[in-house]
Design a protein around this motif. Sequence first.
Motif, PDB file in Angstrom:
ATOM      1  N   PHE A  47     -76.323   2.431  54.521  1.00 17.10           N
ATOM      2  CA  PHE A  47     -75.447   3.814  54.468  1.00 17.10           C
ATOM      3  C   PHE A  47     -75.797   4.630  55.702  1.00 17.10           C
ATOM      4  O   PHE A  47     -74.873   5.120  56.484  1.00 17.10           O
ATOM      5  N   LEU A  48     -77.019   5.044  55.797  1.00 17.56           N
ATOM      6  CA  LEU A  48     -77.469   5.729  57.034  1.00 17.56           C
ATOM      7  C   LEU A  48     -79.076   5.327  57.256  1.00 17.56           C
ATOM      8  O   LEU A  48     -79.755   5.080  56.024  1.00 17.56           O
ATOM      9  N   SER A  49     -79.619   5.180  58.452  1.00 17.03           N
ATOM     10  CA  SER A  49     -80.833   4.788  58.585  1.00 17.03           C
ATOM     11  C   SER A  49     -81.533   5.919  59.326  1.00 17.03           C
ATOM     12  O   SER A  49     -81.049   6.461  60.079  1.00 17.03           O
ATOM     13  N   ALA A  50     -82.939   5.833  59.072  1.00 18.04           N
ATOM     14  CA  ALA A  50     -84.059   7.135  59.876  1.00 18.04           C
ATOM     15  C   ALA A  50     -83.550   8.463  59.733  1.00 18.04           C
ATOM     16  O   ALA A  50     -83.223   8.764  60.772  1.00 18.04           O
ATOM     17  N   VAL A  51     -82.840   8.842  58.518  1.00 22.04           N
ATOM     18  CA  VAL A  51     -82.675  10.208  58.407  1.00 22.04           C
ATOM     19  C   VAL A  51     -83.872  10.865  58.709  1.00 22.04           C
ATOM     20  O   VAL A  51     -84.965  10.840  57.895  1.00 22.04           O
ATOM     21  N   GLN A  52     -83.950  11.970  59.682  1.00 20.82           N
ATOM     22  CA  GLN A  52     -85.089  12.645  60.057  1.00 20.82           C
ATOM     23  C   GLN A  52     -85.267  14.001  59.166  1.00 20.82           C
ATOM     24  O   GLN A  52     -84.392  14.849  59.424  1.00 20.82           O
ATOM     25  N   ARG A  53     -85.976  14.018  58.247  1.00 21.31           N
ATOM     26  CA  ARG A  53     -86.400  15.011  57.484  1.00 21.31           C
ATOM     27  C   ARG A  53     -87.570  15.690  57.912  1.00 21.31           C
ATOM     28  O   ARG A  53     -88.767  15.703  57.073  1.00 21.31           O
ATOM     29  N   GLU A  54     -87.779  16.265  58.986  1.00 18.73           N
ATOM     30  CA  GLU A  54     -88.973  17.140  59.602  1.00 18.73           C
ATOM     31  C   GLU A  54     -89.234  18.082  58.468  1.00 18.73           C
ATOM     32  O   GLU A  54     -90.542  18.180  58.461  1.00 18.73           O
ATOM     33  N   ASP A  55     -88.491  18.782  58.061  1.00 17.19           N
ATOM     34  CA  ASP A  55     -88.667  19.685  57.109  1.00 17.19           C
ATOM     35  C   ASP A  55     -89.661  19.395  55.947  1.00 17.19           C
ATOM     36  O   ASP A  55     -90.227  20.207  55.343  1.00 17.19           O
ATOM     37  N   ILE A  56     -89.448  18.111  55.318  1.00 15.71           N
ATOM     38  CA  ILE A  56     -90.206  17.780  54.250  1.00 15.71           C
ATOM     39  C   ILE A  56     -91.176  16.580  54.657  1.00 15.71           C
ATOM     40  O   ILE A  56     -91.731  16.029  53.864  1.00 15.71           O
ATOM     41  N   LYS A  57     -91.194  16.449  55.921  1.00 16.22           N
ATOM     42  CA  LYS A  57     -92.005  15.533  56.546  1.00 16.22           C
ATOM     43  C   LYS A  57     -91.665  14.165  56.049  1.00 16.22           C
ATOM     44  O   LYS A  57     -92.753  13.399  55.433  1.00 16.22           O
ATOM     45  N   GLN A  58     -90.664  13.748  55.943  1.00 22.40           N
ATOM     46  CA  GLN A  58     -90.115  12.230  55.606  1.00 22.40           C
ATOM     47  C   GLN A  58     -88.986  11.583  56.484  1.00 22.40           C
ATOM     48  O   GLN A  58     -88.234  12.286  57.287  1.00 22.40           O
ATOM     49  N   ILE A  59     -89.055  10.421  56.588  1.00 15.53           N
ATOM     50  CA  ILE A  59     -87.885   9.623  56.990  1.00 15.53           C
ATOM     51  C   ILE A  59     -87.180   8.918  55.889  1.00 15.53           C
ATOM     52  O   ILE A  59     -87.897   8.368  55.012  1.00 15.53           O
ATOM     53  N   GLY A  96    -101.796  18.598  60.729  1.00 22.18           N
ATOM     54  CA  GLY A  96    -100.630  18.533  59.764  1.00 22.18           C
ATOM     55  C   GLY A  96     -99.438  18.544  60.193  1.00 22.18           C
ATOM     56  O   GLY A  96     -98.277  18.682  59.541  1.00 22.18           O
ATOM     57  N   LYS A  97     -99.151  18.380  61.661  1.00 29.34           N
ATOM     58  CA  LYS A  97     -97.731  18.549  62.101  1.00 29.34           C
ATOM     59  C   LYS A  97     -97.058  17.181  62.522  1.00 29.34           C
ATOM     60  O   LYS A  97     -97.818  16.256  62.625  1.00 29.34           O
ATOM     61  N   PRO A  98     -95.858  16.772  61.840  1.00 25.92           N
ATOM     62  CA  PRO A  98     -95.495  15.464  62.365  1.00 25.92           C
ATOM     63  C   PRO A  98     -95.378  15.239  63.930  1.00 25.92           C
ATOM     64  O   PRO A  98     -95.241  15.845  64.440  1.00 25.92           O
ATOM     65  N   ILE A  99     -96.043  13.951  63.850  1.00 20.56           N
ATOM     66  CA  ILE A  99     -96.255  13.384  65.484  1.00 20.56           C
ATOM     67  C   ILE A  99     -94.753  12.783  65.769  1.00 20.56           C
ATOM     68  O   ILE A  99     -93.997  11.951  64.918  1.00 20.56           O
ATOM     69  N   LYS A 100     -94.197  12.780  66.906  1.00 22.42           N
ATOM     70  CA  LYS A 100     -93.037  12.346  67.469  1.00 22.42           C
ATOM     71  C   LYS A 100     -93.509  11.144  68.374  1.00 22.42           C
ATOM     72  O   LYS A 100     -94.271  10.977  68.985  1.00 22.42           O
ATOM     73  N   LYS A 105     -88.557  10.658  67.917  1.00 22.02           N
ATOM     74  CA  LYS A 105     -88.510  10.706  66.580  1.00 22.02           C
ATOM     75  C   LYS A 105     -89.520  10.537  65.525  1.00 22.02           C
ATOM     76  O   LYS A 105     -90.711  10.229  66.436  1.00 22.02           O
ATOM     77  N   LEU A 106     -89.600  10.985  64.748  1.00 23.54           N
ATOM     78  CA  LEU A 106     -90.696  11.005  63.454  1.00 23.54           C
ATOM     79  C   LEU A 106     -91.146   9.410  63.451  1.00 23.54           C
ATOM     80  O   LEU A 106     -90.386   8.364  63.634  1.00 23.54           O
ATOM     81  N   VAL A 107     -92.443   9.320  62.910  1.00 21.02           N
ATOM     82  CA  VAL A 107     -93.028   7.952  62.995  1.00 21.02           C
ATOM     83  C   VAL A 107     -93.133   7.570  61.516  1.00 21.02           C
ATOM     84  O   VAL A 107     -93.980   8.384  60.655  1.00 21.02           O
ATOM     85  N   LYS A 108     -92.738   6.453  60.934  1.00 22.60           N
ATOM     86  CA  LYS A 108     -93.055   6.404  59.661  1.00 22.60           C
ATOM     87  C   LYS A 108     -94.555   5.926  59.328  1.00 22.60           C
ATOM     88  O   LYS A 108     -95.392   5.332  60.004  1.00 22.60           O
ATOM     89  N   ASP A 109     -94.884   6.449  58.150  1.00 25.56           N
ATOM     90  CA  ASP A 109     -96.099   6.002  57.535  1.00 25.56           C
ATOM     91  C   ASP A 109     -96.339   5.137  56.508  1.00 25.56           C
ATOM     92  O   ASP A 109     -96.346   4.081  56.631  1.00 25.56           O
ATOM     93  N   LYS A 110     -96.120   5.757  55.243  1.00 26.27           N
ATOM     94  CA  LYS A 110     -95.890   4.926  54.119  1.00 26.27           C
ATOM     95  C   LYS A 110     -94.811   5.207  53.294  1.00 26.27           C
ATOM     96  O   LYS A 110     -94.283   6.128  53.202  1.00 26.27           O
ATOM     97  N   LEU A 111     -94.279   4.073  52.492  1.00 24.25           N
ATOM     98  CA  LEU A 111     -93.358   4.258  51.679  1.00 24.25           C
ATOM     99  C   LEU A 111     -93.878   4.919  50.373  1.00 24.25           C
ATOM    100  O   LEU A 111     -94.705   4.553  49.858  1.00 24.25           O
ATOM    101  N   ALA A 112     -93.112   6.408  50.302  1.00 27.13           N
ATOM    102  CA  ALA A 112     -93.700   7.460  49.358  1.00 27.13           C
ATOM    103  C   ALA A 112     -93.070   7.030  48.067  1.00 27.13           C
ATOM    104  O   ALA A 112     -93.703   7.284  47.131  1.00 27.13           O
TER     105      ALA A 112
END
Length: 180
Positions: A47-59, A96-100, A105-112
């Motif tokens: 549907f959409l991939s890698a939606v960048q949600r820097e505001d909530i620190k998520q992809i 605690g700031k997202p790494i690019k 782009k943001l970098v994936k860490d864990k599937l939350a």
Amino acid sequence: MQKKILGAVVAGLIIAGCSQMNAPPPVAALADGQLPLPADYRTWPTFLSAVQREDIKQIRDIYMNAQAKKAVPGNDFPQGSTFVMENWSVRLDDAGKPIKGADGKLVKDKLAAVFVMGKNPGWGAGVPEAQKNGDWIYSAFKGTGELNGEAKYDTCRTCHTPFKDKDYVFRYDEHFAAVK
Ligand code: HEC
């Protein structure tokens, strides 16, 4: 005479039986938290991939089933549609700031968490009128795939309700713009 009536009754039964066979099989009515996590959703259309949600620190990676893929822009998604959204945490620096990454782009860490929404006639029938999102119902899973027993489904509904014109799907316009 008796035989003729019996014959007509039997013929009627056969016809009734056939028309029942042609009807789509009934789908059990489900409520929030009862939608299972489809095992094969990663093979589904994107549907959409890698939606960048820097505001909530998520992809977020969003998948749709083949039925949802049939949707025509400007219309609702057909009954039987399902969406699955993976919520990934992102890598953070020491502050605690997202790494690019090199691509900015943001970098994936864990599937939350994994969120599912699906619609079928009569689903969510017990939901209070003000919280109804058409026939859509919601399920929330942990990153492990286990159902999140503490999910508050009224919060899903409250946040998605304003998107009634887009069949309660947030990034409806973005999706159809991307597939053009
Ligand atoms: C604070 C508002 C908010 C809440 C609460 C919320 N969502 Fe969403 N949801 C969104 C947004 C915004 C998107 C689009 C992706 C993005 O931008 O993060 C979305 C997208 C989705 C999608 C992908 C399909 C679509 O609509 O784009 C699913 C599935 C989904 N949410 C399920 C859930 C479930 C299940 C819950 C409750 C456990 C929930 N949502 C709670 C805001 C919310």
